[in-house]
Motif scaffolding. Structure first.
Motif, PDB file in Angstrom:
ATOM      1  N   VAL A 245       0.761  -1.051   0.059  1.00 21.94           N
ATOM      2  CA  VAL A 245      -0.087  -0.148   0.320  1.00 21.94           C
ATOM      3  C   VAL A 245       0.615   0.828  -0.678  1.00 21.94           C
ATOM      4  O   VAL A 245       0.885   2.235  -0.708  1.00 21.94           O
ATOM      5  N   GLY A 248       2.125   2.258  -3.118  1.00 19.67           N
ATOM      6  CA  GLY A 248       1.006   2.874  -3.970  1.00 19.67           C
ATOM      7  C   GLY A 248       0.506   4.412  -3.784  1.00 19.67           C
ATOM      8  O   GLY A 248       0.487   5.076  -4.498  1.00 19.67           O
ATOM      9  N   VAL A 249       0.631   4.844  -2.791  1.00 21.66           N
ATOM     10  CA  VAL A 249       0.267   5.975  -2.302  1.00 21.66           C
ATOM     11  C   VAL A 249       1.606   6.484  -2.182  1.00 21.66           C
ATOM     12  O   VAL A 249       0.850   8.246  -3.094  1.00 21.66           O
ATOM     13  N   ILE A 251       2.830   6.653  -5.158  1.00 18.70           N
ATOM     14  CA  ILE A 251       3.685   7.289  -6.062  1.00 18.70           C
ATOM     15  C   ILE A 251       1.851   7.947  -7.227  1.00 18.70           C
ATOM     16  O   ILE A 251       1.626   9.004  -7.375  1.00 18.70           O
ATOM     17  N   MET A 252       0.850   7.617  -6.129  1.00 19.90           N
ATOM     18  CA  MET A 252      -0.707   8.591  -6.505  1.00 19.90           C
ATOM     19  C   MET A 252      -0.624   9.645  -6.083  1.00 19.90           C
ATOM     20  O   MET A 252      -1.058  10.412  -7.111  1.00 19.90           O
ATOM     21  N   VAL A 255       1.547  12.193  -8.509  1.00 18.95           N
ATOM     22  CA  VAL A 255       0.726  12.044  -9.695  1.00 18.95           C
ATOM     23  C   VAL A 255       0.117  12.648  -9.699  1.00 18.95           C
ATOM     24  O   VAL A 255      -0.551  14.082  -9.814  1.00 18.95           O
ATOM     25  N   LEU A 256      -1.234  12.831  -8.199  1.00 20.40           N
ATOM     26  CA  LEU A 256      -1.729  13.669  -7.089  1.00 20.40           C
ATOM     27  C   LEU A 256      -1.526  15.452  -8.261  1.00 20.40           C
ATOM     28  O   LEU A 256      -2.525  15.910  -8.699  1.00 20.40           O
TER      29      LEU A 256
END
Lengths: 645, 326, 309
Positions: A245, A248-249, A251-252, A255-256
């Motif tokens: 997790v 992933g957070v 990366i997110m 990108v956000l």
């Protein structure tokens, strides 16, 4: 405002990430590869772990926090470098292709086409998959080079568009060489597109890099990548769900942040609107609007002496507009008064001309009457009574039965007034059948007749065409034919001939006259051309800065204009008879800024006969003769006399 | 004295379409134009969209290269004169004030560019000259530090004129330079151009679709239709007594209060597709007096009356030149 | 029009040839000697040499290339290093699975995007519009592989509602399609919203309303017909992304498609299989774009007529 905040958050996030990436060796508590086999799969602190490993450890006992920090370093390094390579290549090739065209353009763009025709991601995977060792340099090259085409296409398109602009041509005529034109003139305009594309590209690259690592084709040990951490963590997903997790957070969020920054950079602010909401919020009569106060919809009883309608027999009046005000709330909170208390009447079977320069509010007036103002414009006061119907008050449903059926409209841009992907025939039949309960075949027969009426020799052929295949004049004749087929009682024609050549314009004017003569249609024709209005209209309304200066029977008003603006307008049209020797009467100064509020006469700053009172008090419309009014302080005395009599 | 500009049978064709289907289809934008401009005069070039008047204007400032024919500036063929000399001699002001100025440059820089490119002035002298030009075109000194986006249409057009004047040209081409402006501002610019012509002894080629404007500013006018000059002569004469049916139609089509209620000669149909011009006289399909001869033969430009050049078989109404019709 | 199709087909064939050549060269140059790779690492030199001769690998590279093309023309993609299967058979067995996954994804995404995009465009600034924008912002930030892992973690491991891996029936589509749709919808929604807004501002929409055409008809015929055109092109352009997405998704969900085949083959260095999988995927990509281009041309009369002449 919200956008700006979002952009700040985005840029802040990017800044933080870059900081972490740069300082990784100093801020990471452990080496990314250091193993502590006694502490395998330790949980993060919030899940019962201890502060030695704040985010826990992985299956090999490596500190997850340190690995995440080094992962950020790889991610930033690879994405940023790859982006720079792609952007540089793209800017240079796009600029060259667009500016010089010819062989360079063909070569560059064909290469791009071939590349885009290949699924390049697959090729990248294959290339990387066949290597056994993969360092950041490998990834930068494989990810960065293919990205050029994205930039090149946008830059080329922009360059092509800019190259054709007159300012680049002008640079050529003053002797600027190609390189100077490209770098000094085109490039500053083109480079503004780069940051947005670059950021979007960056977010793609962050995802691509981690995806490749996840699939096992990214960085190899000892390099660390978020995708790699995630892939490793996936093996122990059930035991320690935090492992997959966390990266992933990361990366997110990355990108956000980038996307937020992109959004913030998009310059246009879209006003809040619903496109169909045409119900008019009618505000109360405005104190500042002289003439508007007495003219709300209900007080239509005894007409004030200042409007031409005072002398018309009510039965002859088809449209009675009183005190119409239209305002456009601007983005910065100011309110632009586009139309300020306009009154006029249109008699049955008459042609009314509205004349004015740009910004006079003449087109806005016509849109307001059909409730077709583009948002956020709205009618703030006034009434418009059409044959007993309050156009500004009836529900939208009834309005739809009036639009087209009872009031037709033709626009300035004839080619743009017809849908480009539907045939002329389809749109014609659709329009007829919307308003008349007849079958297709009858509609086609009617179309055939009216097309012949407006001078098309082969209606069947025209029906099959798409609008862009016809000339401007032909399109405008189609619009007139549509009107003739539906036979509305009133036709609003907004600059119907401005986009046309003079000889074509003459044909269209003759057609309009025939519509009136043969069908008894009343016409409101709006134009900047005082000659045109003078020739075709029965009555004229002269507008300046959203107000009516003068109105009355065309013949009288234009032969002996009373308002200084009408006089100046007539005299600034070059008359060949007078010849070059005489100085043309020109109106000094510029057209007023519609956002500027003034208490006096809007024309006062440019008026040669302006008096002190003109700058402080707005003139009321004064009766010159029955049906003829002029809003000018010069005639205050005359008015007084007239009333006394 | 040699005329400042002479054009001898200038042609410019564009190939269009391409592909396999219609190779070789071409638009004859300028199709054999000959004219001369005397020093200090204003020649008005008038015609409807697509008649080739803008292409012709661009040919003169080397934005286009003519396919054939000769352009002589100051008596010397343009093809053998170097570009810098020509650029200093001939300048152009474009139509659209919103696109003809680079949006990112301040006004001072825009006007200084030609002087910098040709290394005419620098430093304090450059500054002084730019200030002088700004004053010359009637702009307030404060505009020097503004971007074009902060100016109105009329002000922008003045900046364009100042830029063109920076090189002290002897010939100024105004390509629809007032068409995009409102009438009240248009009059200002027309007066400015007239004033500048007198003050600087400029020769003016005034290109426009508006026959009223053209006739007002010009001593002579030339009417173009489909790439050809169909009528040319002193402005007052052409306006007072047009000899070509197209000129007559053009003038009859201008709406005006005076023409109220009067019957007018309206030409039928649209201008023909320049890709497929009709045979013979290009105007014959729309001409009220077309005869068989017009459909077969393109009329030459002839001097029917002193100073009046007309390309029409029936310029004087009756007998065609040199032959009779049945 | 026919001329255009012919020209476009020729172009497509050139691109396909480029792909084929590129893949051939890539594998020959980068992967090393196939004869050695086919045999066990410790195989004696004479065995390797025998394999080399049997496969024609002793010929010069351009001859090999011609053989390769000849085989390709006959539908022969060579033999798998492991197990000796015909590559063509394996690849074509996997292709429908990927195609189905992609088709369902595109269908679902398009429908969702049309609904949300048009809804947002018509109610600019409303809560719906804002909610859609937030969805777009988040959806385009989520990496597919992570979303897939998290979805499995929640819906398969923790809740046990949906199958995590393998194809066991229609429910197997839910998680993979969701993963891919979340990646695909943001750009579709943005495009539709933008193009709808732009189209609504056009003069001809205002003119259609001025003619009294019913609002429903203005939206569904006049606006949608123009506004949906960019969507067609976009789906073509995004087919590469869908293909890449299937690599990730198929591997996580153990979906027996081309993507899984390719990654497995790459990992086990089974190069003929890699070659076959990439080749088929690339050709599919080129074909899709070809079809999209033709579709666009027929849908938009402006382009159709320009290309016809």
């Amino acid at each position: 405002m919200l956008r700006r905040k979002a952009a700040i958050v985005g840029l802040g996030g990017i800044g933080l990430l870059v900081f972490v990436a740069v300082t990784a060796p100093w801020i990471a508590p452990y080496e990314p590869a250091a193993q502590d086999l006694a502490n395998v799969l330790a949980p993060p602190v919030w899940d019962g772990g201890d502060w030695a490993y704040p985010l826990g450890t992985d299956a090999l006992g490596r500190d997850v926090l340190s690995r995440m920090i080094y992962g950020a370093r790889s991610s930033v390094l690879i994405s940023a470098c790859a982006m720079l390579i792609g952007a540089t290549l793209g800017l240079v090739t796009g600029l060259i292709a667009g500016f010089f065209g010819g062989l360079a353009d063909t070569l560059i763009m064909r290469l791009g086409d071939v590349q885009l025709a290949l699924p390049f991601i697959l090729i990248a995977i294959v290339i990387l998959g066949m290597m056994t060792e993969r360092s950041p340099v490998h990834l930068i090259v494989v990810l960065g080079i293919p990205a050029w085409i994205v930039y090149a296409r946008v830059v080329r398109a922009r360059t092509l568009a800019e190259r054709e602009q007159d300012y680049v041509r002008a640079a050529e005529t003053i002797g600027a060489r190609p390189l100077r034109r490209m770098l000094r003139y085109v490039l500053p305009q083109v480079r503004s597109v780069m940051p947005a594309i670059a950021l979007i590209d960056l977010s793609h690259l962050v995802v691509m890099e981690s995806t490749l690592s996840f699939l096992g084709f990214g960085l190899t040990s000892p390099h660390v990548s978020w995708g790699q951490i995630l892939a490793d963590g996936r093996q122990n997903m059930v035991v320690s769900p935090w492992l997959p997790v966390l990266p992933g957070v990361a990366i997110m969020l990355t990108v956000l942040c980038i996307n937020l920054a992109v959004e913030g950079m998009r310059a246009q602010v879209e006003p809040r609107r619903r496109w169909w909401s045409t119900r008019w919020r009618r505000l109360g009569p405005r104190e500042t609007q002289p003439g508007a106060s007495a003219l709300s919809a209900t007080s239509a009883g005894p007409a004030t002496a200042s409007t031409p309608s005072a002398v018309s027999v009510p039965g002859d009046v088809l449209l009675d507009v009183r005190g119409l005000c239209v305002e456009f709330p601007a983005a910065d909170g100011r309110v632009v008064q586009a139309v300020r208390g306009v009154s006029f009447t249109v008699g049955r079977g008459k042609i009314l001309g509205i004349v004015g320069e740009s910004g006079s509010g003449k087109s806005v007036t016509s849109y307001a009457l059909l409730r077709l103002l583009s948002a956020p414009g709205r009618v703030s006061a006034g009434s418009a009574v059409f044959d007993g119907v309050d156009l500004l008050g009836v529900p939208e449903r009834s309005m739809r039965r009036i639009r087209g059926r009872r009031i037709g409209m033709i626009f300035q841009n004839p080619v743009g007034s017809l849908n480009p992907v539907l045939t002329v025939g389809y749109q014609m039949v659709e329009a007829i059948r919307t308003h008349r309960d007849i079958d297709r075949r009858t509609a086609v027969e009617i179309s055939d007749r009216v097309f012949r009426d407006v001078g098309f020799a082969d209606p069947a052929h025209v029906m099959k065409q798409y609008p862009f295949r016809l000339s401007g004049g032909q399109n405008q004749r189609v619009m007139i034919a549509m009107t003739m087929a539906i036979e509305p009682e009133l036709l609003l024609a907004d600059e119907p001939t401005t986009a046309l050549d003079v000889t074509t314009q003459a044909q269209v004017l003759d057609q309009l006259r025939r519509v009136r003569d043969e069908h008894g249609t009343s016409i409101v024709i709006i134009s900047h051309d005082i000659g045109l209005i003078g020739e075709i209209s029965d009555d004229v309304v002269v507008m300046y800065a959203g107000e009516v200066c003068e109105s009355g029977p065309t013949e009288q008003v234009l032969r002996e204009p009373r308002h200084p603006y009408t006089q100046a307008l007539l005299e600034s049209v070059p008359r060949p008879e007078t010849g070059v020797t005489s100085l043309l009467r020109s109106i000094p100064g510029e057209l007023p800024d519609p956002a500027q509020e003034s208490t006096g006469c809007p024309f006062a700053p440019r008026c040669t006969s302006a008096m002190d009172v003109c700058r402080t008090h707005r003139p009321q419309p004064l009766t010159v003769s029955p049906a003829w009014t002029a809003a000018c302080h010069l005639y205050t005395e005359e008015r007084t006399e007239a009333t006394r009599r | 004295m040699t005329p400042i500009l002479e054009l001898d049978d200038v042609r410019k064709h564009y190939s269009v379409g391409g592909g396999f289907a219609r190779r070789g289809a071409s638009v004859r934008a300028v199709d054999g134009v000959s004219l001369r401009l005397e020093r200090g005069e204003t020649l008005g070039l008038v015609g409807e969209s697509g008649c080739g008047k803008s292409t012709l204007a661009r040919t003169l400032v080397l934005l286009e290269k003519p396919d054939s024919g000769e352009v002589r500036f100051d008596g010397r063929p343009v093809s053998v004169t170097d570009a810098a000399t020509l650029r200093r001699g001939v300048q152009i002001v474009f139509q659209d004030p919103y696109t003809s100025l680079p949006p990112h440059m301040k006004v001072r820089r825009i006007i200084a560019e030609p002087l910098m490119i040709h290394r005419i002035a620098s430093g304090a002298e450059l500054r002084a000259r730019v200030d002088g030009l700004i004053a010359d075109v009637g702009l307030p000194a404060a505009v020097a530090d503004k971007l074009p986006g902060q100016l109105s249409g009329g002000q922008r057009q003045r900046v364009s004129i100042a830029r063109a004047l920076a090189l002290e040209p002897s010939l100024l081409i105004a390509d629809e330079s007032v068409s995009a402006l409102d009438v009240s501002v248009q009059a200002q610019i027309l007066n400015l151009l007239n004033g500048l012509r007198e003050r600087h002894g400029l020769t003016l080629l005034f290109v426009s679709h508006d026959i009223g404007v053209v006739t007002y500013v010009s001593q002579r006018i030339a009417v173009m239709y489909l790439g050809k000059i169909v009528e040319m002569g002193p402005a007052a004469d052409v306006y007072g007594q047009p000899m070509h049916p197209y000129t007559r139609a053009l003038m009859a089509a201008v709406p005006s209060l005076e023409r109220r209620g009067r019957e007018r000669i309206v030409v039928r149909g649209d201008p023909p597709d320049p890709k497929h011009p009709p045979p013979g006289c290009a105007f014959h399909p729309r001409c009220p007096m077309a005869q068989d001869l017009c459909r077969a033969e393109s009329p030459p430009v002839l001097e029917w009356l002193p100073g009046r050049h007309v390309a029409c078989h029936f310029a004087l109404g009756g007998e065609s030149y040199g032959r009779s019709t049945e | 029009m026919l001329l255009y199709i012919v020209r476009r087909t020729a172009q497509m064939l050139v691109v396909v040839l480029c792909v084929v050549t590129l893949v051939f060269l890539l594998l020959r140059l980068a992967a090393g000697d196939p004869a050695r790779l086919m045999n066990a690492p410790d195989a004696p030199d004479d065995v390797v040499e025998a394999t080399r001769v049997r496969l024609g690998l002793d010929e010069p590279i351009y001859v090999q290339y011609l053989y390769f093309l000849r085989d390709l023309f006959g539908g022969d993609l060579g033999q798998s290093f492991q197990g000796g299967y015909s590559v063509a058979q394996v690849v074509f067995a996997a292709l429908p699975n990927t195609a189905m996954l992609a088709a369902v994804t595109v269908l679902v995404s398009t429908l969702v995007a049309l609904a949300l995009g048009i809804g947002a465009a018509l109610t600019r600034g409303s809560w719906l519009d804002r909610a859609v924008q937030v969805y777009v912002a988040f959806a385009q930030s989520i990496p597919s592989f992570w979303l897939a892992v998290v979805l499995v973690l929640i819906f398969a491991v923790q809740l046990g509602w949906l199958p995590a891996v393998d194809f066991t029936g229609p429910t197997s589509f839910v998680l993979p399609v969701t993963t891919m749709a979340v990646a695909l919808t943001p750009i579709l929604i943005r495009t539709i919203r933008q193009s709808f807004i732009e189209t609504l501002e056009q003069d001809y929409i205002r003119a259609a309303r001025a003619r009294g055409i019913a609002q429903r008809k203005v939206l569904l015929v006049h606006t949608l017909k123009v506004a949906s055109l960019p969507l067609v092109t976009l789906i073509g352009l995004q087919s590469g992304m869908i293909l890449a997405g299937s690599y990730v998704v198929e591997n996580i969900f153990n979906w027996p498609g081309i993507g899984k085949l390719a990654v497995d083959a790459l990992t086990s260095r089974n190069f003929p299989m890699v070659q076959g999988a990439v080749l088929v995927a690339a050709v599919a990509f080129v074909l899709v774009n070809f079809v999209v281009d033709l579709l666009y041309t027929t849908l938009d009369p402006r382009i159709r007529l320009r290309r016809a002449s």
